[in-house]
Design an enzyme around this catalytic site. Structure first.
Site, PDB file in Angstrom:
ATOM      1  CE1 TYR A 190      47.513  12.711  62.161  1.00 49.78           C
ATOM      2  CE2 TYR A 190      46.130  14.655  62.482  1.00 49.78           C
ATOM      3  CZ  TYR A 190      47.025  13.927  61.712  1.00 49.78           C
ATOM      4  OH  TYR A 190      47.431  14.412  60.490  1.00 49.78           O
ATOM      5  CG  ASP A 205      46.655  13.433  69.292  1.00 46.90           C
ATOM      6  OD1 ASP A 205      47.543  14.258  69.538  1.00 46.90           O
ATOM      7  OD2 ASP A 205      45.445  13.736  69.199  1.00 46.90           O
ATOM      8  CB  SER A 263      42.270  -3.627  49.815  1.00 46.07           C
ATOM      9  OG  SER A 263      42.203  -4.041  48.458  1.00 46.07           O
TER      10      SER A 263
END
Length: 575
Positions: A190, A205, A263
């Site tokens: 993160y 984070d 994608s």
């Protein structure tokens, strides 16, 4: 002197990167020189077309139009500076050729960015010149025969071979290949950085110096002293001494959302104003640097894990935002493990980027949505390269076994089927592509044919005038969907329940029609292939409604303390 082509590859002529990312499986096991040449050719034709159309729109000279294009670009990533360097190198030749009334196809073949290999068809986007092609090309080459740019090598085009960029390029390549954040001090998967696989892709984070602090984990000692799971809820209520995390979240069945996708799931998007001369302005390219460092994906606006307010004006939200609204203890618990070119056959190369600890973390809803690349490729004959039901079964079982060994007990996995992509041709082939709108000279049929000729189409099977090929592609997609459904109904796992959901784009089109829209408005206009933001929101809405009706246990219950969480913690630190 370094080849100017190296400079070109990082220019705003960034469309070389753009098309490379969009127009072929990015992780082809057997990349070919022809594919690479095809990406360079498309990039050249796009950029020269933009210059030519800027001349028309502003009634200006070619030189002024090139400088205008450069002036629109941001300084970030050296885009503006590089553009001016490229104009100095190639501008004189482009001016001569465009002033001779030669189109972008002729210009790019003359400058050797495009080429016709022996025995191969001539690939062109625009209608052929009235004169014979060979005669036109010979005439064009005479115009620039003394140009020094024609003496530079056309083979060594990797910008990352430049010494001062090699190290940073290697780090960025690793971040993309491994689908892990480029900036992650504590290596907990993160980041506090948005792009380069940062928090646009997975929850931000809240302490990048402590690997035991990250979104999605069960709170450490009820987060009395710090926010260990980054949901913005921590500390102790001074009125009764009870930790807020315990008071508001205990028993509320928190869960995260994880997408394993391609994608489409990452929301690949090229804004049409990037290539439409009449729409270009200083504001057009403001978000270009962020988009490039997100691989031209916009996961922060995706249907599964998007956390920003929609730019489409629809009231529907992503699956993540709905889960967060249902239970604010789910704040920041999202992961978009998607990659351009991903399929059932190559997921194993990046599934380890998924972050879930069976002992420390909350359960998760995992959506497996490899909706295209098992039947889509750019080969001249795409059928033999399609995934077979047998190969799909083997790889999906391998993926599910991996998930069973990593997901906390009580998780849920939903396998999404493949769509019937015939809606692409049916709704777009006779409409004008953004590059063809000014002069009414390029339809999606022309655009698809150009990509197919260069063997860089994202999906030759569906983006083709060949009705038989389109039918064969849909039949294989249906076979693969049936295989996924069979897996979901026959296989059991220890740590998660398994479900199947159809990817029925017809339902989405019908819903959009009810709102006064047309089906073509659901497809990305530049690549003519991916579902756009509106489509992704409607798909998320369809998923949510079906899950509520058929599997309410997947979504968890509504947290009765949501209002109190908002009163005490506001936006919980945002995203």
């Amino acid at each position: 002197m370094k080849s100017p082509r190296k400079v070109l590859m990082v220019a705003p002529l960034i469309f070389l990167l753009t098309v490379h990312t969009s127009a072929s499986p990015a992780y082809d096991d057997q990349p070919s020189t022809r594919h690479s040449d095809g990406h360079v050719c498309i990039g050249c034709v796009l950029v020269v077309s933009m210059i030519e159309q800027l001349v028309q729109v502003h009634n200006s000279t070619v030189q002024t139009s090139m400088e205008r294009l450069c002036s629109y670009l941001p300084e970030k990533l050296f885009l503006k500076t590089t553009c001016y360097v490229v104009v100095r190198m190639f501008g004189p030749d482009i001016i001569k050729l465009l002033e001779a009334k030669l189109n972008a196809d002729v210009v790019c073949h003359t400058l050797k960015f495009c080429k016709q290999d022996p025995g191969q068809p001539l690939c062109h986007l625009y209608p052929l010149p009235k004169e014979a092609w060979k005669f036109t090309l010979t005439k064009a080459r005479q115009i620039v025969k003394k140009s020094p740019t024609l003496t530079y090598s056309r083979s060594d085009s990797d910008i990352c071979s430049l010494p001062f960029l090699a190290k940073i390029c290697q780090k960025i390549k690793l971040a993309i290949e491994n689908s892990l954040p480029f900036k992650d001090t504590d290596s907990d998967k993160y980041s506090v950085f948005p792009t380069l696989r940062g928090y646009h892709w997975r929850g931000r984070d809240c302490n990048d110096n402590d690997k035991m602090v990250y979104p999605g984990r069960r709170p450490n000692s009820w987060d009395v002293h710090q926010d260990s799971n980054c949901n913005g809820i921590w500390g102790v209520d001074p009125k009764d001494g009870i930790p807020y995390e315990k008071k508001f979240c205990e028993g509320s069945q928190p869960r995260g959302i994880i997408l394993l996708g391609d994608s489409a799931g990452a929301h690949f998007h090229i804004p049409p104003e990037w290539i439409t001369a009449s729409q270009m302005s200083l504001k057009s390219f403001f978000n270009l640097p962020a988009a490039l460092t997100d691989e031209l994906n916009w996961p922060q606006l995706s249907g599964a894990t998007g956390f920003l307010n929609s730019t489409s004006g629809l009231k529907e939200n992503s699956i993540y935002l709905r889960l967060r609204k249902r239970n604010r203890c789910n704040h920041r618990d999202y992961q978009n493990i998607s990659r351009n070119g991903a399929s059932s056959q190559n997921l194993e190369s990046f599934i380890e980027s998924l972050s879930r600890n069976q002992l420390l973390d909350h359960p998760a809803i995992v959506i497996y949505a490899m909706i295209g690349n098992d039947v889509c490729n750019g080969k001249t004959n795409p059928v033999p390269a399609m995934t077979t039901p047998e190969k799909l079964f083997s790889k999906v079982m391998q993926t599910l076994q991996y998930l069973d060994s990593h997901l906390p007990n009580g998780s849920h996995v939903i396998l999404f089927g493949l769509p019937d992509g015939t809606f692409l041709w049916d709704n777009l082939h006779n409409r004008y592509h953004p590059l063809g709108q000014l002069n009414k000279d390029v339809t999606y049929e022309h655009f698809y044919s150009f990509l197919n000729c260069l063997q860089v189409s994202p999906c030759h099977g569906w983006m083709s005038s060949n009705r038989t090929l389109r039918t064969l592609t849909s039949e294989r997609a249906e076979q693969l969907s049936s295989t996924l459904k069979r897996i979901a109904t026959s296989q059991k796992f220890a740590n998660f329940n398994l479900f199947y959901m159809d990817f029925d784009f017809r339902e989405i089109m019908e819903e959009w029609r009810k709102r006064g829209g047309q089906p073509w408005q659901l497809i990305e206009p530049v690549d003519g292939f991916h579902p756009n933001e509106v489509a992704l929101q409607l798909l998320a809405d369809g998923f949510w409604k079906k899950a509520q009706l058929q599997w309410p246990q997947v979504l968890g219950k509504e947290n009765p303390f949501n209002h109190q969480i908002e009163q005490v913690f506001g936006d919980q630190g945002g995203h």
